[in-house]
Design a protein around this motif. Structure first.
Motif, PDB file in Angstrom:
ATOM      1  N   SER A  18      -4.020  -3.653  -4.983  1.00 30.22           N
ATOM      2  CA  SER A  18      -4.499  -4.880  -4.370  1.00 30.22           C
ATOM      3  C   SER A  18      -5.169  -4.513  -3.064  1.00 30.22           C
ATOM      4  O   SER A  18      -4.903  -3.462  -2.508  1.00 30.22           O
ATOM      5  CB  SER A  18      -3.323  -5.829  -4.111  1.00 30.22           C
ATOM      6  N   PRO A  19      -6.064  -5.361  -2.553  1.00 32.05           N
ATOM      7  CA  PRO A  19      -6.718  -5.033  -1.284  1.00 32.05           C
ATOM      8  C   PRO A  19      -5.697  -4.811  -0.184  1.00 32.05           C
ATOM      9  O   PRO A  19      -4.715  -5.528  -0.056  1.00 32.05           O
ATOM     10  CB  PRO A  19      -7.586  -6.272  -1.012  1.00 32.05           C
ATOM     11  N   ALA A  20      -5.913  -3.764   0.603  1.00 32.42           N
ATOM     12  CA  ALA A  20      -4.977  -3.434   1.672  1.00 32.42           C
ATOM     13  C   ALA A  20      -5.195  -4.335   2.879  1.00 32.42           C
ATOM     14  O   ALA A  20      -6.269  -4.881   3.095  1.00 32.42           O
ATOM     15  CB  ALA A  20      -5.159  -1.975   2.070  1.00 32.42           C
ATOM     16  N   ALA A  21      -4.134  -4.514   3.655  1.00 30.09           N
ATOM     17  CA  ALA A  21      -4.218  -5.309   4.878  1.00 30.09           C
ATOM     18  C   ALA A  21      -3.654  -4.510   6.028  1.00 30.09           C
ATOM     19  O   ALA A  21      -3.038  -3.481   5.848  1.00 30.09           O
ATOM     20  CB  ALA A  21      -3.440  -6.606   4.698  1.00 30.09           C
ATOM     21  N   GLU A  65      -4.759  -0.697  -2.460  1.00 31.18           N
ATOM     22  CA  GLU A  65      -3.446  -0.308  -1.946  1.00 31.18           C
ATOM     23  C   GLU A  65      -2.511  -0.085  -3.132  1.00 31.18           C
ATOM     24  O   GLU A  65      -2.430  -0.921  -4.028  1.00 31.18           O
ATOM     25  CB  GLU A  65      -2.898  -1.416  -1.047  1.00 31.18           C
ATOM     26  N   VAL A  66      -1.826   1.047  -3.148  1.00 38.27           N
ATOM     27  CA  VAL A  66      -0.963   1.401  -4.268  1.00 38.27           C
ATOM     28  C   VAL A  66       0.453   1.623  -3.769  1.00 38.27           C
ATOM     29  O   VAL A  66       0.690   2.513  -2.948  1.00 38.27           O
ATOM     30  CB  VAL A  66      -1.475   2.670  -4.979  1.00 38.27           C
ATOM     31  N   PRO A  67       1.430   0.836  -4.240  1.00 32.49           N
ATOM     32  CA  PRO A  67       2.814   1.028  -3.795  1.00 32.49           C
ATOM     33  C   PRO A  67       3.313   2.438  -4.122  1.00 32.49           C
ATOM     34  O   PRO A  67       2.925   3.030  -5.124  1.00 32.49           O
ATOM     35  CB  PRO A  67       3.592  -0.024  -4.595  1.00 32.49           C
ATOM     36  N   VAL A  83      -3.328   4.365   0.224  1.00 35.37           N
ATOM     37  CA  VAL A  83      -4.558   3.585   0.312  1.00 35.37           C
ATOM     38  C   VAL A  83      -5.698   4.397  -0.299  1.00 35.37           C
ATOM     39  O   VAL A  83      -5.828   5.592  -0.034  1.00 35.37           O
ATOM     40  CB  VAL A  83      -4.885   3.240   1.781  1.00 35.37           C
ATOM     41  N   TYR A  84      -6.493   3.727  -1.113  1.00 33.64           N
ATOM     42  CA  TYR A  84      -7.656   4.357  -1.735  1.00 33.64           C
ATOM     43  C   TYR A  84      -8.929   3.710  -1.228  1.00 33.64           C
ATOM     44  O   TYR A  84      -9.031   2.485  -1.146  1.00 33.64           O
ATOM     45  CB  TYR A  84      -7.584   4.241  -3.259  1.00 33.64           C
ATOM     46  N   ALA A 161      -6.260   8.419 -16.591  1.00 34.74           N
ATOM     47  CA  ALA A 161      -5.149   7.468 -16.707  1.00 34.74           C
ATOM     48  C   ALA A 161      -4.155   7.615 -15.560  1.00 34.74           C
ATOM     49  O   ALA A 161      -3.426   6.670 -15.232  1.00 34.74           O
ATOM     50  CB  ALA A 161      -4.443   7.665 -18.045  1.00 34.74           C
ATOM     51  N   THR A 162      -4.126   8.784 -14.932  1.00 34.33           N
ATOM     52  CA  THR A 162      -3.193   9.008 -13.824  1.00 34.33           C
ATOM     53  C   THR A 162      -3.612   8.310 -12.545  1.00 34.33           C
ATOM     54  O   THR A 162      -2.825   8.201 -11.606  1.00 34.33           O
ATOM     55  CB  THR A 162      -3.082  10.513 -13.534  1.00 34.33           C
ATOM     56  N   VAL A 163      -4.854   7.823 -12.480  1.00 38.76           N
ATOM     57  CA  VAL A 163      -5.326   7.121 -11.295  1.00 38.76           C
ATOM     58  C   VAL A 163      -4.702   5.727 -11.257  1.00 38.76           C
ATOM     59  O   VAL A 163      -4.869   4.944 -12.185  1.00 38.76           O
ATOM     60  CB  VAL A 163      -6.855   7.024 -11.295  1.00 38.76           C
ATOM     61  N   PRO A 164      -3.967   5.405 -10.189  1.00 38.80           N
ATOM     62  CA  PRO A 164      -3.238   4.136 -10.183  1.00 38.80           C
ATOM     63  C   PRO A 164      -4.068   2.897  -9.886  1.00 38.80           C
ATOM     64  O   PRO A 164      -3.570   1.790 -10.012  1.00 38.80           O
ATOM     65  CB  PRO A 164      -2.181   4.355  -9.090  1.00 38.80           C
TER      66      PRO A 164
END
Length: 210
Positions: A18-21, A65-67, A83-84, A161-164
């Motif tokens: 999701s977009p990071a804040a 943003e990836v948990p 963060v990507y 596929a490993t890219v979150p």
């Protein structure tokens, strides 16, 4: 054949995102990664299903943003989420691949982490030697205005596929600037070994594709 020693800069990953804040402050640190280059330009381009030239139209340091799993090996309590960032190119020409000139190609890379305990505090930003031609010393990406007039060659593959990061149309890639004569200049180590020890050109790339 290419042998990976560690995850390398631009060819980095992106799942459930999701977009990071957070605020705009960033503390830069170098991302350490290395790989053994392909043994020839021919081997390199054979592994890239999309090869194109284009100009930068949009950048976003905190696009996704990836948990982070706090129980995963190597994760430190208090760090994360990851963060990507993303870099979008409008394509001027397509040398290889099922994509048309004029289309937008977006690549993703690991741009840093948030402080889990203080998300309003500074973000940890990664600098990558292979992104030095589009990245500032503080890890932020240069703006499209700052990169105006710079032509890039993008050597891309659909994200694995490993890219979150779960988003359509994203690629991982190696990028090089292209001068008026068609000569390629990669930031950081070259992704392939040059037997002539001279920079490759776009014509060399086309010839290597046969």
């Amino acid at each position: 054949m290419r042998k990976w020693i560690a995850a390398a800069a631009v060819v980095l990953l992106g799942g459930c995102a999701s977009p990071a804040a957070g605020n705009d402050a960033v503390v830069a640190t170098a991302y350490e990664g290395s790989s053994v280059p392909f043994d020839s330009l021919k081997a390199f381009v054979a592994e890239r299903p999309v090869i194109a030239t284009g100009t930068v139209t949009a950048v976003n340091d905190v696009a996704y943003e990836v948990p982070v799993d706090p129980n995963a090996e190597g994760n430190i309590p208090g760090e994360g989420p990851e963060v990507y960032g993303s870099i979008s190119f409008k394509l001027d020409s397509v040398i290889k691949g099922d994509i048309k000139p004029g289309a937008t190609l977006t690549i993703v890379y690991l741009s840093g982490k948030w402080n889990k305990e203080d998300k309003k505090g500074p973000r940890l930003g990664y600098t990558h030697d292979k992104l030095a031609n589009v990245q500032k010393a503080d890890s932020r990406l240069k703006s499209p205005t700052e990169l105006a007039g710079t032509a890039f060659a993008i050597f891309a593959a659909p994200k694995p596929a490993t890219v979150p990061v779960k988003a359509a149309g994203l690629y991982v890639a190696g990028i090089a600037t292209v001068d008026a004569s068609g000569q390629l200049k990669f930031a950081g180590p070259s992704p392939f070994v040059s037997k002539t020890n001279t920079p490759a050109t776009l014509d060399d790339v086309k010839a290597a594709l046969g």
